[in-house]
Scaffold this motif. Structure first.
Motif, mmCIF file in Angstrom:
data_model
loop_
_atom_site.group_PDB
_atom_site.id
_atom_site.type_symbol
_atom_site.label_atom_id
_atom_site.label_comp_id
_atom_site.label_asym_id
_atom_site.label_seq_id
_atom_site.Cartn_x
_atom_site.Cartn_y
_atom_site.Cartn_z
ATOM 1 N N GLY A 1 0.318 -1.782 32.281
ATOM 2 C CA GLY A 1 0.194 -2.325 30.936
ATOM 3 C C GLY A 1 -0.470 -1.335 29.992
ATOM 4 O O GLY A 1 -0.043 -1.165 28.846
ATOM 5 N N MET A 2 -1.540 -0.677 30.468
ATOM 6 C CA MET A 2 -2.241 0.292 29.628
ATOM 7 C C MET A 2 -1.351 1.497 29.350
ATOM 8 O O MET A 2 -1.331 2.020 28.222
ATOM 9 C CB MET A 2 -3.528 0.745 30.323
ATOM 10 C CG MET A 2 -4.419 1.605 29.457
ATOM 11 S SD MET A 2 -4.978 0.753 27.956
ATOM 12 C CE MET A 2 -6.126 -0.431 28.641
ATOM 13 N N ALA A 3 -0.589 1.936 30.349
ATOM 14 C CA ALA A 3 0.330 3.063 30.142
ATOM 15 C C ALA A 3 1.384 2.716 29.105
ATOM 16 O O ALA A 3 1.731 3.532 28.243
ATOM 17 C CB ALA A 3 0.995 3.441 31.466
ATOM 18 N N GLY A 4 1.891 1.482 29.166
ATOM 19 C CA GLY A 4 2.881 1.037 28.185
ATOM 20 C C GLY A 4 2.327 1.030 26.778
ATOM 21 O O GLY A 4 2.992 1.429 25.827
ATOM 22 N N ARG A 5 1.072 0.606 26.626
ATOM 23 C CA ARG A 5 0.450 0.581 25.300
ATOM 24 C C ARG A 5 0.227 2.000 24.774
ATOM 25 O O ARG A 5 0.418 2.263 23.593
ATOM 26 C CB ARG A 5 -0.878 -0.176 25.373
ATOM 27 C CG ARG A 5 -0.712 -1.666 25.593
ATOM 28 C CD ARG A 5 -2.039 -2.362 25.792
ATOM 29 N NE ARG A 5 -2.861 -2.296 24.585
ATOM 30 C CZ ARG A 5 -4.088 -2.797 24.505
ATOM 31 N NH1 ARG A 5 -4.611 -3.404 25.566
ATOM 32 N NH2 ARG A 5 -4.775 -2.709 23.390
ATOM 33 N N ILE A 6 -0.190 2.897 25.651
ATOM 34 C CA ILE A 6 -0.423 4.280 25.233
ATOM 35 C C ILE A 6 0.870 4.910 24.727
ATOM 36 O O ILE A 6 0.879 5.658 23.747
ATOM 37 C CB ILE A 6 -0.993 5.114 26.405
ATOM 38 C CG1 ILE A 6 -2.428 4.653 26.722
ATOM 39 C CG2 ILE A 6 -0.990 6.604 26.081
ATOM 40 C CD1 ILE A 6 -2.999 5.242 27.993
ATOM 41 N N LEU A 7 1.981 4.585 25.374
ATOM 42 C CA LEU A 7 3.272 5.168 25.003
ATOM 43 C C LEU A 7 3.983 4.378 23.910
ATOM 44 O O LEU A 7 5.103 4.702 23.534
ATOM 45 C CB LEU A 7 4.173 5.261 26.237
ATOM 46 C CG LEU A 7 3.713 6.266 27.300
ATOM 47 C CD1 LEU A 7 4.527 6.112 28.566
ATOM 48 C CD2 LEU A 7 3.814 7.685 26.786
ATOM 49 N N GLY A 8 3.341 3.324 23.414
ATOM 50 C CA GLY A 8 3.965 2.526 22.359
ATOM 51 C C GLY A 8 5.044 1.598 22.868
ATOM 52 O O GLY A 8 5.890 1.136 22.105
ATOM 53 N N LYS B 1 9.820 8.228 30.283
ATOM 54 C CA LYS B 1 9.730 7.470 31.542
ATOM 55 C C LYS B 1 8.897 8.250 32.566
ATOM 56 O O LYS B 1 8.066 7.676 33.288
ATOM 57 C CB LYS B 1 11.146 7.233 32.095
ATOM 58 C CG LYS B 1 11.204 6.615 33.493
ATOM 59 C CD LYS B 1 10.634 5.195 33.492
ATOM 60 C CE LYS B 1 10.973 4.443 34.773
ATOM 61 N NZ LYS B 1 10.455 5.067 35.989
ATOM 62 N N THR B 2 9.088 9.557 32.622
ATOM 63 C CA THR B 2 8.301 10.394 33.523
ATOM 64 C C THR B 2 6.823 10.335 33.155
ATOM 65 O O THR B 2 5.951 10.221 34.027
ATOM 66 C CB THR B 2 8.796 11.852 33.476
ATOM 67 O OG1 THR B 2 10.186 11.887 33.796
ATOM 68 C CG2 THR B 2 8.043 12.722 34.467
ATOM 69 N N CYS B 3 6.537 10.416 31.851
ATOM 70 C CA CYS B 3 5.154 10.339 31.373
ATOM 71 C C CYS B 3 4.532 8.985 31.723
ATOM 72 O O CYS B 3 3.363 8.912 32.133
ATOM 73 C CB CYS B 3 5.095 10.545 29.853
ATOM 74 S SG CYS B 3 5.460 12.221 29.319
ATOM 75 N N HIS B 4 5.323 7.919 31.578
ATOM 76 C CA HIS B 4 4.827 6.578 31.891
ATOM 77 C C HIS B 4 4.424 6.475 33.356
ATOM 78 O O HIS B 4 3.327 5.999 33.685
ATOM 79 C CB HIS B 4 5.903 5.534 31.570
ATOM 80 C CG HIS B 4 5.505 4.133 31.928
ATOM 81 N ND1 HIS B 4 5.760 3.593 33.175
ATOM 82 C CD2 HIS B 4 4.870 3.166 31.212
ATOM 83 C CE1 HIS B 4 5.290 2.359 33.212
ATOM 84 N NE2 HIS B 4 4.748 2.072 32.033
ATOM 85 N N ASP B 5 5.288 6.924 34.246
ATOM 86 C CA ASP B 5 5.001 6.849 35.680
ATOM 87 C C ASP B 5 3.761 7.661 36.038
ATOM 88 O O ASP B 5 2.940 7.241 36.868
ATOM 89 C CB ASP B 5 6.209 7.345 36.487
ATOM 90 C CG ASP B 5 7.413 6.425 36.345
ATOM 91 O OD1 ASP B 5 7.235 5.284 35.881
ATOM 92 O OD2 ASP B 5 8.540 6.864 36.670
ATOM 93 N N GLU B 6 3.628 8.808 35.405
ATOM 94 C CA GLU B 6 2.481 9.678 35.691
ATOM 95 C C GLU B 6 1.194 9.066 35.132
ATOM 96 O O GLU B 6 0.140 9.150 35.760
ATOM 97 C CB GLU B 6 2.716 11.064 35.087
ATOM 98 C CG GLU B 6 1.825 12.154 35.659
ATOM 99 C CD GLU B 6 1.996 12.345 37.166
ATOM 100 O OE1 GLU B 6 1.003 12.716 37.823
ATOM 101 O OE2 GLU B 6 3.113 12.100 37.690
ATOM 102 N N LEU B 7 1.283 8.434 33.962
ATOM 103 C CA LEU B 7 0.112 7.773 33.389
ATOM 104 C C LEU B 7 -0.366 6.626 34.277
ATOM 105 O O LEU B 7 -1.571 6.445 34.483
ATOM 106 C CB LEU B 7 0.444 7.224 31.995
ATOM 107 C CG LEU B 7 0.234 8.151 30.794
ATOM 108 C CD1 LEU B 7 0.755 7.485 29.520
ATOM 109 C CD2 LEU B 7 -1.235 8.513 30.629
ATOM 110 N N VAL B 8 0.586 5.846 34.788
ATOM 111 C CA VAL B 8 0.234 4.742 35.685
ATOM 112 C C VAL B 8 -0.529 5.271 36.887
ATOM 113 O O VAL B 8 -1.551 4.717 37.306
ATOM 114 C CB VAL B 8 1.493 3.974 36.145
ATOM 115 C CG1 VAL B 8 1.144 2.965 37.238
ATOM 116 C CG2 VAL B 8 2.137 3.252 34.963
ATOM 117 N N ASP B 9 -0.064 6.397 37.429
ATOM 118 C CA ASP B 9 -0.725 7.000 38.583
ATOM 119 C C ASP B 9 -2.128 7.489 38.226
ATOM 120 O O ASP B 9 -3.083 7.282 38.973
ATOM 121 C CB ASP B 9 0.115 8.169 39.105
ATOM 122 C CG ASP B 9 -0.512 8.821 40.331
ATOM 123 O OD1 ASP B 9 -0.689 8.120 41.344
ATOM 124 O OD2 ASP B 9 -0.842 10.029 40.264
#
Length: 533
Positions: A294-301, A82-90
């Motif tokens: 959306g792109m962050a979600g795809r990157i994280l599977g 979840k932390t990685c997802h938030d950081e990727l979005v940013d």
């Protein structure tokens, strides 16, 4: 496109499996896995270091709540992802941004970039997207006066999407751009997209011309069209253009190719400019508004459900979907419906990309994903097209292997489609399993606002599925075609008397009853149509 990065995050998650809390010691191997994947994907070194530092700080600073308010357990690994997802979005740009619209007169978009980046094609793609999504009335302006046939290419593309193209018989790009905006005002058009010339490399003559156009037409948006496959060169190119023109955003092309994704992950942090649109294919509808979450979600599977439904909306004919849904609700699902489904999936793009946007993407191994082939859809379609009208409308005729008639039909279909009899039988088996699943969709998100409930008409199927379940629980004969037996077979369980590979010989009583019901319904439908006439 992000396979390397996605695998890195999967590896990181596995390293944290079983951990109840995050510490400096157990988080380091996970971060190392991510670091390797980011660098392999050609992400800028400074960007990679900053990303890892931010994730480490946020993951360790926050206390992991092992139980959410809903009562569901949350592991340390879940918290880390979840932390990685938030950081990727940013890193990808934070909140989704749109083009800047002009409140007085037409909105002007100036497309710039190197030669070969795809500016002309993406000018047409952008016009089509903004006309359909934002109901804007676009004009394409052909201001590339150097590349042979550039103006002719834009006119051809404009004709394809029914968008006017403005051009002048002059080599003065500034005059063409200026007169183009005047023409848009006179025709009450509210969007002007200017296609400009490019060079093989950045030079002063190119930049001077673009600066002159900018000064004369004062565009609200200057978008850089850039090829994502050139990796970190894409980021350096973006920085050079930005210094001279002050870009407002980026269009990243060829994200459907073999790009490693480094440019997409680096461009925002290095240039400070958001990616506004991404090209995902060669056809004119293959342009998407870029959504960082959306792109962050795809990157994280984790998938991108909004993007998936967007693709679905582009691929389907709403009226046809409504009719198909009503047919299914009445118990109809035949090979014609199956063939239409295959066609819809084919229009949505590569199957791997579709799967990557589903929430199940993270649960599919890389090995299994490699087995997914787009040509399999074409092969299935060829088999169905080799069936007779009667066989498509009455699939049960192909069910029983021991039936002489069914064996003959399967042999004929195999020969006609250039496939083996086993491949035909396998397809029939898959079809029957899918037909049974149609009556159990409520447990897979059809009702209650799930993904499929967004499809026009399909939400009504929830009632039918619940009725079928109730009938099964009450022992009332269950569902046609073998009921739960076929479903168990699909997940590796035993066979079903009414399914290929099961125990039955000729047509079972359930099969015959179903065929008779279908015939009766067809007769009733014909009578109704005749009465209306």
């Amino acid at each position: 496109m992000f396979d390397l990065v996605t695998q890195g995050f999967k590896d990181a998650s596995l390293k944290l499996k079983g951990q109840t809390r995050l510490t400096d010691e157990n988080i380091s191997p996970a971060l190392d896995a991510i670091k390797r994947s980011l660098l392999d994907a050609d992400v800028d070194l400074k960007v990679t270091k900053q990303f890892l530092e931010n994730v480490r700080g946020k993951a360790l600073d926050e206390v992991v709540q092992l139980k959410a308010k809903s009562g569901q357990k949350v592991s340390a690994g879940d918290h880390f992802i979840k932390t990685c997802h938030d950081e990727l979005v940013d890193f990808l740009g934070g909140n989704q941004t749109e083009i800047i619209k002009n409140t007085k007169g037409p909105t002007v978009i100036l497309l710039v970039g190197l030669q070969g980046a795809g500016k002309t094609t993406h000018a047409a793609k952008l016009a089509k997207l903004l006309a359909e999504r934002h109901k804007m009335r676009p004009l394409l302006v052909a201001a590339d006066v150097y590349r042979p046939a550039a103006r002719d290419q834009l006119k051809i593309l404009g004709d394809k999407i029914n968008v006017p193209v403005f051009s002048l018989d002059t080599n003065d790009a500034v005059e063409i751009a200026e007169k183009g905006i005047e023409f848009a005002r006179s025709e009450w058009l509210d969007l002007v997209i200017i296609d400009t010339a490019g060079r093989l490399a950045i030079d002063n003559n190119l930049m001077t011309e673009l600066e002159s156009i900018k000064a004369k037409v004062n565009p609200q948006n200057i978008l850089l069209v850039i090829d994502s496959m050139i990796g970190q060169d894409a980021v350096r190119t973006a920085s050079s253009f930005d210094q001279r023109l002050n870009l407002s955003g980026v269009i990243l092309t060829k994200l459907d190719g073999d790009t490693r994704g480094g440019a997409a992950l680096s461009v925002k942090k290095v240039t400070g400019k958001n990616i506004l649109f991404v090209g995902t294919g060669e056809s004119l509808e293959k342009l998407e508004e870029f959504r960082p979450d959306g792109m962050a979600g795809r990157i994280l599977g984790m998938g991108d459900v909004v993007g998936l439904m967007d693709d679905f909306g582009k691929a389907i004919d709403v009226e046809k979907a409504e009719k198909s849904a009503n047919r299914m609700m009445e118990g109809h699902f035949d090979f014609n419906d199956f063939l239409e489904m295959i066609g819809t999936i084919g229009k949505m793009g590569p199957i791997k990309d579709i799967i990557a946007k589903t929430p199940l993407a993270g649960q599919i191994s890389e090995k299994d994903m490699d087995k997914v082939k787009d040509k399999d859809l074409t092969r299935k379609g060829a088999i169905v097209q080799s069936m007779t009208v009667q066989e498509r409308e009455t699939p049960d005729l192909l069910l029983i292997q021991k039936s002489q008639s069914a064996r003959g039909r399967i042999a004929r279909i195999a020969k006609g489609s250039a496939h083996s009899e086993k491949e035909v039988k396998d397809l029939v088996d898959q079809f029957m399993q899918m037909r049974q699943m149609m009556q159990m969709m409520s447990g897979m998100g059809l009702g209650g606002g799930g993904i499929l409930s967004k499809i026009p008409g399909l939400g009504q199927l929830n009632q039918m599925a619940n009725m079928a379940k109730m009938a099964k629980m009450m022992g009332g004969g269950g569902m046609p075609g073998g009921g739960m037996g076929g479903l168990a077979n699909m997940f590796g369980g035993g066979g079903s008397p009414s399914m290929p590979g099961g125990m039955g010989g000729g047509l079972s009583s359930a099969d015959l009853a179903e065929i008779n019901r279908m015939k009766k319904r067809k007769k009733e439908e014909k009578l109704k149509k005749q009465k209306k006439r």
